[in-house]
Design an enzyme around this catalytic site. Structure first.
Site, PDB file in Angstrom:
ATOM      1  N   ASN A   1      10.164  79.645  16.601  1.00  0.00           N
ATOM      2  CA  ASN A   1       9.917  78.899  15.505  1.00  0.00           C
ATOM      3  C   ASN A   1       8.316  78.262  15.367  1.00  0.00           C
ATOM      4  O   ASN A   1       8.023  77.454  16.139  1.00  0.00           O
ATOM      5  CB  ASN A   1      10.763  77.842  15.220  1.00  0.00           C
ATOM      6  CG  ASN A   1      10.338  77.113  13.890  1.00  0.00           C
ATOM      7  OD1 ASN A   1       9.555  77.460  13.113  1.00  0.00           O
ATOM      8  ND2 ASN A   1      11.006  75.769  13.829  1.00  0.00           N
ATOM      9  N   TRP A   2       7.193  79.283  14.974  1.00  0.00           N
ATOM     10  CA  TRP A   2       6.096  78.871  14.884  1.00  0.00           C
ATOM     11  C   TRP A   2       5.782  77.602  14.275  1.00  0.00           C
ATOM     12  O   TRP A   2       4.535  77.206  14.354  1.00  0.00           O
ATOM     13  CB  TRP A   2       5.284  79.948  14.138  1.00  0.00           C
ATOM     14  CG  TRP A   2       5.189  81.370  15.274  1.00  0.00           C
ATOM     15  CD1 TRP A   2       5.966  81.712  16.359  1.00  0.00           C
ATOM     16  CD2 TRP A   2       4.239  82.469  15.159  1.00  0.00           C
ATOM     17  NE1 TRP A   2       5.688  82.783  16.908  1.00  0.00           N
ATOM     18  CE2 TRP A   2       4.827  83.612  16.293  1.00  0.00           C
ATOM     19  CE3 TRP A   2       3.378  82.717  14.324  1.00  0.00           C
ATOM     20  CZ2 TRP A   2       3.703  84.540  16.174  1.00  0.00           C
ATOM     21  CZ3 TRP A   2       2.830  84.081  14.230  1.00  0.00           C
ATOM     22  CH2 TRP A   2       2.893  85.112  15.216  1.00  0.00           C
ATOM     23  N   LYS A   3       6.446  77.038  13.277  1.00  0.00           N
ATOM     24  CA  LYS A   3       6.500  76.079  12.375  1.00  0.00           C
ATOM     25  C   LYS A   3       5.053  76.355  11.660  1.00  0.00           C
ATOM     26  O   LYS A   3       4.656  77.332  11.177  1.00  0.00           O
ATOM     27  CB  LYS A   3       6.286  74.734  13.079  1.00  0.00           C
ATOM     28  CG  LYS A   3       7.628  74.673  14.041  1.00  0.00           C
ATOM     29  CD  LYS A   3       7.895  73.351  14.538  1.00  0.00           C
ATOM     30  CE  LYS A   3       9.174  73.193  15.503  1.00  0.00           C
ATOM     31  NZ  LYS A   3       9.519  71.947  16.052  1.00  0.00           N
TER      32      LYS A   3
ATOM     33  N   GLY B   1      10.205  76.098  19.895  1.00  0.00           N
ATOM     34  CA  GLY B   1       8.841  75.838  19.050  1.00  0.00           C
ATOM     35  C   GLY B   1       7.468  75.927  19.837  1.00  0.00           C
ATOM     36  O   GLY B   1       7.228  76.885  19.804  1.00  0.00           O
ATOM     37  N   GLY B   2       7.352  74.788  20.381  1.00  0.00           N
ATOM     38  CA  GLY B   2       5.748  74.976  21.244  1.00  0.00           C
ATOM     39  C   GLY B   2       5.645  76.054  21.854  1.00  0.00           C
ATOM     40  O   GLY B   2       4.669  76.874  22.206  1.00  0.00           O
TER      41      GLY B   2
HETATM   42  P1  13P Z   1       9.960  72.475  20.557  1.00  0.00           P
HETATM   43  O1  13P Z   1      10.291  73.779  21.222  1.00  0.00           O
HETATM   44  O2  13P Z   1       8.495  72.335  20.331  1.00  0.00           O
HETATM   45  O3  13P Z   1      10.381  71.272  20.892  1.00  0.00           O
HETATM   46  O4  13P Z   1      10.734  72.897  18.881  1.00  0.00           O
HETATM   47  C1  13P Z   1      11.807  73.025  18.990  1.00  0.00           C
HETATM   48  C2  13P Z   1      12.263  73.324  17.539  1.00  0.00           C
HETATM   49  O5  13P Z   1      12.192  72.579  16.822  1.00  0.00           O
HETATM   50  C3  13P Z   1      12.454  74.559  17.409  1.00  0.00           C
HETATM   51  O6  13P Z   1      12.976  74.871  15.974  1.00  0.00           O
END
Ligand code: 13P
Length: 248
Positions: A9-11, A232-233
């Protein structure tokens, strides 16, 4: 046996240049990856990623959808638009959407329904806040989140849903749930599904999300009821993401 799924999830991150490098690097490291791998990218980069992934084993997903077909919804994106770019997956109900954009369980359930009705696989995110965990409410919160979706779409639909358990206190904090904490809730989620349909509960993938990285991925993914990760990250660094893809 359930296939391991790793979804990035690149956000709201990346640029045209970063997208190019990241996807090319992921693609070139994907030999020997047995898991299903998905990248959920920001809307503006979907066309670019569609072209880059071509017919490879890298799958494209979106991060949200609007429940309406088309029309006067400024700034929103419909399922048809998402599908137009070859995406087959969409994240629904991420905690950031729940908290920052006020998406409640009912809205999330509607989004799951619209995705399913349009042949997009929803990655349904659920998870408790820190204060909810500290006050012993984790099971109550998670079960309400999932039950609202079951009530609307029915248990059978969970054959086509990917659940992602993301404890909010673990997202972006560097504090990962321990394998035991995660496994306990994953098994609880599976038991909710099993109450409705034992067979469906055995096939629904349940991913873990929240500070998963190359160092902790393998131990988490090897837990009985953890079928992969929503990252995410670490999904923004090709080598970290690939290591997680190979961790199972
Ligand atoms: P992180 O891996 O950055 O904690 O984020 C997780 C997330 O929200 C994936 O949707």
């Amino acid at each position: 046996m359930r296939q391991v799924i790793i979804a990035g999830n690149w956000k709201m991150n990346a640029s045209k240049e970063v997208t190019n490098i990241l996807v090319m690097d992921i693609l070139s490291g994907m030999v020997n990856v047995k898991s299903k791998v998905i990248v959920c990218v920001p809307f503006p980069y979907m066309a670019q990623v569609e072209a880059l992934v071509g017919c490879s084993q890298l799958n494209l997903g979106a991060q949200d959808l609007n429940i309406n077909k088309s029309g006067a919804f400024t700034g929103e994106v419909s399922v048809d638009m998402i599908k137009d770019f070859g995406a087959r997956y969409v994240i629904v109900g991420h905690s950031e959407r729940r908290s920052l954009y006020f998406e409640n369980n009912e809205i999330v359930a509607q989004k799951v329904q619209v995705a399913l009705n349009n042949n997009l696989t929803p990655l349904l995110c659920i998870g408790e806040l820190l204060e909810e965990r500290n006050s012993g409410k984790t099971q109550e919160v998670v079960s309400e989140q999932i039950q609202t979706v079951i009530d609307l779409v029915g248990i059978d639909a969970f054959k086509d849903i990917i659940v992602a358990y993301e404890p909010v206190w673990a997202i972006g904090t560097g504090i990962t749930a321990t394998p035991k904490q995660a496994q306990d809730i994953h098994s609880f989620i599976r038991s909710i599904l099993a109450k409705h349909d034992e067979n469906v509960s055995k096939i629904t993938p349940i991913l873990y999300g929240g500070s998963m990285n190359p160092r902790n991925a393998s131990e988490l993914i090897n837990c009985k009821d953890i079928d992969g990760g929503l990252i995410g990250g670490a999904s923004l660094k090709a080598q970290d993401f690939l290591q997680i893809c190979k961790a199972s």
